[in-house]
Design a protein around this motif. Structure first.
Motif, mmCIF file in Angstrom:
data_model
loop_
_atom_site.group_PDB
_atom_site.id
_atom_site.type_symbol
_atom_site.label_atom_id
_atom_site.label_comp_id
_atom_site.label_asym_id
_atom_site.label_seq_id
_atom_site.Cartn_x
_atom_site.Cartn_y
_atom_site.Cartn_z
ATOM 1 N N VAL A 54 0.842 -1.190 0.000
ATOM 2 C CA VAL A 54 0.000 0.000 0.000
ATOM 3 C C VAL A 54 0.883 1.247 0.000
ATOM 4 O O VAL A 54 0.627 2.208 -0.733
ATOM 5 N N GLU A 55 1.935 1.229 0.790
ATOM 6 C CA GLU A 55 2.837 2.389 0.854
ATOM 7 C C GLU A 55 3.526 2.627 -0.485
ATOM 8 O O GLU A 55 3.708 3.776 -0.890
ATOM 9 N N ARG A 58 1.111 4.375 -2.656
ATOM 10 C CA ARG A 58 0.983 5.789 -2.264
ATOM 11 C C ARG A 58 2.169 6.604 -2.757
ATOM 12 O O ARG A 58 2.016 7.751 -3.167
ATOM 13 N N GLU A 59 3.380 6.008 -2.734
ATOM 14 C CA GLU A 59 4.563 6.697 -3.254
ATOM 15 C C GLU A 59 4.419 6.960 -4.757
ATOM 16 O O GLU A 59 4.725 8.049 -5.233
ATOM 17 N N HIS A 62 1.812 9.805 -5.345
ATOM 18 C CA HIS A 62 1.913 10.973 -4.459
ATOM 19 C C HIS A 62 1.549 12.300 -5.120
ATOM 20 O O HIS A 62 1.042 13.197 -4.472
ATOM 21 N N ASN A 66 -6.371 13.739 -5.116
ATOM 22 C CA ASN A 66 -6.971 12.800 -4.167
ATOM 23 C C ASN A 66 -8.125 12.059 -4.824
ATOM 24 O O ASN A 66 -8.995 12.676 -5.446
ATOM 25 N N PHE A 69 -9.699 5.436 -2.610
ATOM 26 C CA PHE A 69 -8.661 4.408 -2.740
ATOM 27 C C PHE A 69 -9.059 3.214 -1.891
ATOM 28 O O PHE A 69 -9.325 3.350 -0.698
ATOM 29 N N CYS A 97 -8.042 8.286 0.810
ATOM 30 C CA CYS A 97 -7.439 8.806 -0.417
ATOM 31 C C CYS A 97 -6.018 8.300 -0.497
ATOM 32 O O CYS A 97 -5.438 7.894 0.496
ATOM 33 N N GLN A 98 -5.447 8.339 -1.690
ATOM 34 C CA GLN A 98 -4.153 7.712 -1.885
ATOM 35 C C GLN A 98 -3.007 8.475 -1.258
ATOM 36 O O GLN A 98 -1.895 8.013 -1.273
ATOM 37 N N HIS A 99 -3.231 9.633 -0.682
ATOM 38 C CA HIS A 99 -2.126 10.390 -0.051
ATOM 39 C C HIS A 99 -1.934 9.972 1.377
ATOM 40 O O HIS A 99 -2.718 9.571 2.095
#
Length: 99
Positions: A54-55, A58-59, A62, A66, A69, A97-99
């Motif tokens: 998941v991280e 998100r990277e 970035h 938004n 997600f 959201c993906q942020h």
């Protein structure tokens, strides 16, 4: 759909949601949903874009606007028993959201 196309559609407000699909073996695939259809993310060579977590997703996302997600876990139970997988058995969890 590649990252540039995904970003252009996101900026235009055409993406309904992003789904990060958790596959067996620690592989994650990203799909964009537009007008009820799924569009998987591809790399620069047209191959399926694999993410690690998941991280990591998100990277990669970035700088995108938004968007809703979700993390989607597919059911492997039927596949393990030798039966066909069904789409109705996935677990979809909103992760913001993906942020």
């Amino acid at each position: 759909m590649n990252l540039q196309e995904l970003n252009a559609y996101a900026i235009a407000g055409k993406i309904d949601e992003l789904n990060l699909i958790s596959m067996e073996g620690g592989i994650y695939l990203l799909e964009a949903r537009m007008h009820g259809a799924a569009y998987p993310l591809s790399d620069a060579h047209g191959q399926t874009f694999h993410l690690r977590s998941v991280e990591h997703a998100r990277e990669v996302l970035h700088s995108f606007p938004n968007l809703p997600f979700n993390l989607v876990h597919t059911s492997v139970h039927d596949e393990m028993c030798g039966l066909g997988a069904t789409t109705g058995e996935s677990l979809k969890v909103p992760i913001g959201c993906q942020h």
